[in-house]
Scaffold this active site. Structure first.
Site, PDB file in Angstrom:
ATOM      1  N   HIS A   6       0.841  -1.210   0.000  1.00  0.00           N
ATOM      2  CA  HIS A   6       0.000   0.000   0.000  1.00  0.00           C
ATOM      3  C   HIS A   6       0.867   1.248   0.000  1.00  0.00           C
ATOM      4  CE1 HIS A   6       1.043  -0.355   4.198  1.00  0.00           C
ATOM      5  NE2 HIS A   6       0.657   0.893   4.376  1.00  0.00           N
ATOM      6  N   LYS A  33       9.544  -2.609   3.166  1.00  0.00           N
ATOM      7  CA  LYS A  33      10.746  -2.486   3.988  1.00  0.00           C
ATOM      8  C   LYS A  33      10.801  -3.573   5.039  1.00  0.00           C
ATOM      9  CE  LYS A  33      14.237   0.186   5.215  1.00  0.00           C
ATOM     10  NZ  LYS A  33      15.031  -1.051   5.330  1.00  0.00           N
ATOM     11  N   LYS A  58       9.999  -8.943   4.587  1.00  0.00           N
ATOM     12  CA  LYS A  58      11.072  -9.579   5.360  1.00  0.00           C
ATOM     13  C   LYS A  58      11.713 -10.659   4.519  1.00  0.00           C
ATOM     14  CE  LYS A  58      12.403  -9.296   9.748  1.00  0.00           C
ATOM     15  NZ  LYS A  58      12.213  -8.052  10.485  1.00  0.00           N
ATOM     16  N   SER A  79      15.995   3.615   9.729  1.00  0.00           N
ATOM     17  CA  SER A  79      16.194   3.153   8.350  1.00  0.00           C
ATOM     18  C   SER A  79      15.515   4.132   7.375  1.00  0.00           C
ATOM     19  CB  SER A  79      15.578   1.773   8.148  1.00  0.00           C
ATOM     20  OG  SER A  79      16.472   0.763   8.545  1.00  0.00           O
TER      21      SER A  79
HETATM   22  N1  GLU Z   1      14.995  -5.789  11.186  1.00  0.00           N
HETATM   23  C1  GLU Z   1      14.498  -4.609  11.796  1.00  0.00           C
HETATM   24  C2  GLU Z   1      13.066  -4.813  12.259  1.00  0.00           C
HETATM   25  O1  GLU Z   1      12.618  -5.918  12.442  1.00  0.00           O
HETATM   26  C3  GLU Z   1      14.714  -3.380  10.938  1.00  0.00           C
HETATM   27  C4  GLU Z   1      13.948  -3.309   9.668  1.00  0.00           C
HETATM   28  C5  GLU Z   1      14.347  -2.132   8.778  1.00  0.00           C
HETATM   29  O2  GLU Z   1      15.088  -1.269   9.224  1.00  0.00           O
HETATM   30  O3  GLU Z   1      13.886  -2.122   7.637  1.00  0.00           O
HETATM   31  O4  GLU Z   1      12.369  -3.879  12.523  1.00  0.00           O
END
Ligand code: GLU
Length: 491
Positions: free
Chosen positions: A84, A89, A125, A382
């Protein structure tokens, strides 16, 4: 080099010794939290089913040569939960426990997490099913580059489509390999640095990203503790100074969380790690212990006067005010929920608690600051890194000097009128412009304060716990953006 969650608790995850066999898997847990919140939202059923489903997942297998003439087939995944908002990310983890349901659960959680903290991204992820400790740096580089090649070919990576980051078992080193591989496939992409976050500074990273998740956990717990209703339920004073803290997991998240609690006057009394835990009611010295653990690979041998707990997971059950599970998912289940003594839990890991355990703890009056809020600091920073990469300029570069000169002029006028000249130190403290890290930390603090408050308001309004409230907020925001009403996430 420090990984997002350095130690990966393989024996705990494999045996899942905090959970009863009938407790749901991670993906089912996220879905059940979602369903509970969905019922309390004002969103129509069709939109909810769309919102809940994982958009697309790829599973890749590829061979790598292990150097001794043998070839090993490696298995990897990337799940995109919701597009969306673009890019999607979320981190990439290296762990033997990686499988389809775990990656999909984590991708879903990323969507909700971004919405809770108003980061304008969808959730994703990735994971590679390996124990990184079993591979040399050279083999890990080959695995990372090959996996990235698969992502490039399948268009599952790019600054405008899908932007990975560190997670359990990965860190800045892996992120720089990913960026370099992406560049080779996309030599003309002027925004290539924005294809991944959590990079080393020299490769376009942002100052403060390493500390971000741990610092966010600290800010989150601090905020909830400052609410009178939380003080009433927990019986805590609301002050960090003087409170006692236990952290499970001494990787990037756990280490920095422990460090920020200690710096702000809390006593870190217990830390859990892969092979054992350490406990001292008088307080541990976080940096000294970190150094010892890095040098020897264990807490053992650190001191004769502190207690070593052989069954590491038991540290969760020790006496403390604040508990930070910052290792892996499903560490607090029906087997240990009623033994937890903490008054407030800040979830540094993703999914450390099963729904059954959550219910037990809520009934006992333990306040839970849920993962999708408590550990969102990583993705918030990030987002800042991605903005820096897309704008091709370091934060503070344009305005630091200007701010300083405006303040110098202002001070001169004040001094002339007040008849007192400031000392050099006073002047410096007052005029100093913000460096990149100052801006990143204050942006993170502001985001955490307002997201905690939003969650608190919904909890009050709907008379629900903070996890359900955070999910309700996420669902409302994502549904609103589906309806096309715009820029909600950037407010
Ligand atoms: N792995 C981290 C989380 O679970 C960071 C994810 C990111 O920065 O995109 O939030």
């Amino acid at each position: 080099m420090i990984h997002e969650n350095f130690f990966i608790f393989p024996h705990l995850a494999a045996t899942q010794n905090a959970c009863e066999p009938h407790e749901p898997q991670f993906l089912q847990s996220v879905e059940s939290y979602f369903d509970r919140a969905a019922k309390l939202s004002d969103i129509a059923g069709g939109t909810l089913s769309h919102l809940r489903a994982v958009d697309s997942t790829i599973r890749v297998t590829f061979p790598i040569e292990t150097g001794d003439g043998k070839t090993e087939v490696i298995e990897g995944y990337r799940a995109q939960h919701s597009r969306h908002r673009l890019p999607v990310k979320g981190g990439i983890r290296y762990s033997e426990e990686v499988d389809l349901q775990e990656v999909e659960a984590l991708a879903s959680l990323m969507t909700y997490k971004c919405a809770v903290v108003n980061v304008p991204f969808g959730g994703a992820k990735g994971g590679i099913k390996i124990d990184p400790a079993q591979y040399t740096a050279e083999q890990l580089e080959r695995i990372t580059r090959r996996y990235t090649m698969e992502l490039c070919q399948k268009k599952f990576i790019g600054p405008g489509t899908d932007v990975p980051a560190p997670d359990v078992g990965t860190g800045p080193r892996e992120m720089s390999w990913i960026m370099d591989t992406y560049r080779q496939f996309n030599p003309d992409d002027v925004n290539a640095a924005g294809c991944v976050t959590g990079k080393p500074l020299s490769q376009g990273g942002v100052r403060g990203r390493t500390e971000a998740t741990g610092l966010g956990v600290y800010f989150g717990v601090r905020e909830f503790l400052s609410y009178p209703e939380v003080q009433k339920i927990t019986g805590l004073s609301g002050k960090i100074a003087g409170s006692t803290v236990i952290v499970q997991g001494f990787g990037n998240v756990g280490y920095y969380a422990a460090k920020f609690f200690e710096e702000n006057g809390a006593k870190v009394v217990g830390i859990g790690e892969r092979d054992c835990a350490i406990y001292d009611p008088h307080g541990l010295k976080v940096d000294e212990l970190y150094q010892h653990h890095r040098d020897t690979g264990s807490f053992r041998g650190y001191s004769d006067t502190v207690e070593i707990i052989n069954d590491s997971v038991q540290v969760l059950e020790r006496e403390c005010d604040i508990l930070i599970p910052a290792a892996l998912e499903r560490q607090i289940g029906l087997r240990n929920a009623d033994k937890i003594k903490a008054k407030i839990i800040g979830e540094g890991a993703n999914g450390p608690m099963t729904p059954g355990a959550h219910e037990v703890l809520e009934k006992r009056g333990v306040v839970v600051v849920p993962d999708l809020l408590a550990n969102a600091g990583g993705v918030v920073v990030s987002y800042f890194e991605w903005l820096k990469n897309l704008s091709h300029v370091r934060f503070g570069r344009m305005d630091k000097k200007w701010d300083e000169s405006v303040r110098t002029r202002l001070l001169r006028v004040i001094e002339e009128n007040a008849g007192r000249v400031l000392t050099e130190a006073e002047r410096k403290a007052l005029i100093q412009g913000a460096e990149e890290q100052d801006l990143v930390f204050s942006g993170l603090e502001d985001t955490m304060i307002s997201s905690c408050e939003e969650t608190r308001q919904t909890a009050k309004l709907k008379n629900v716990d903070y996890r359900t409230a955070a999910y309700i907020n996420a669902i409302q925001k994502i549904a609103t953006s589906y309806e096309g009403s715009g820029m909600l996430f950037m407010t």
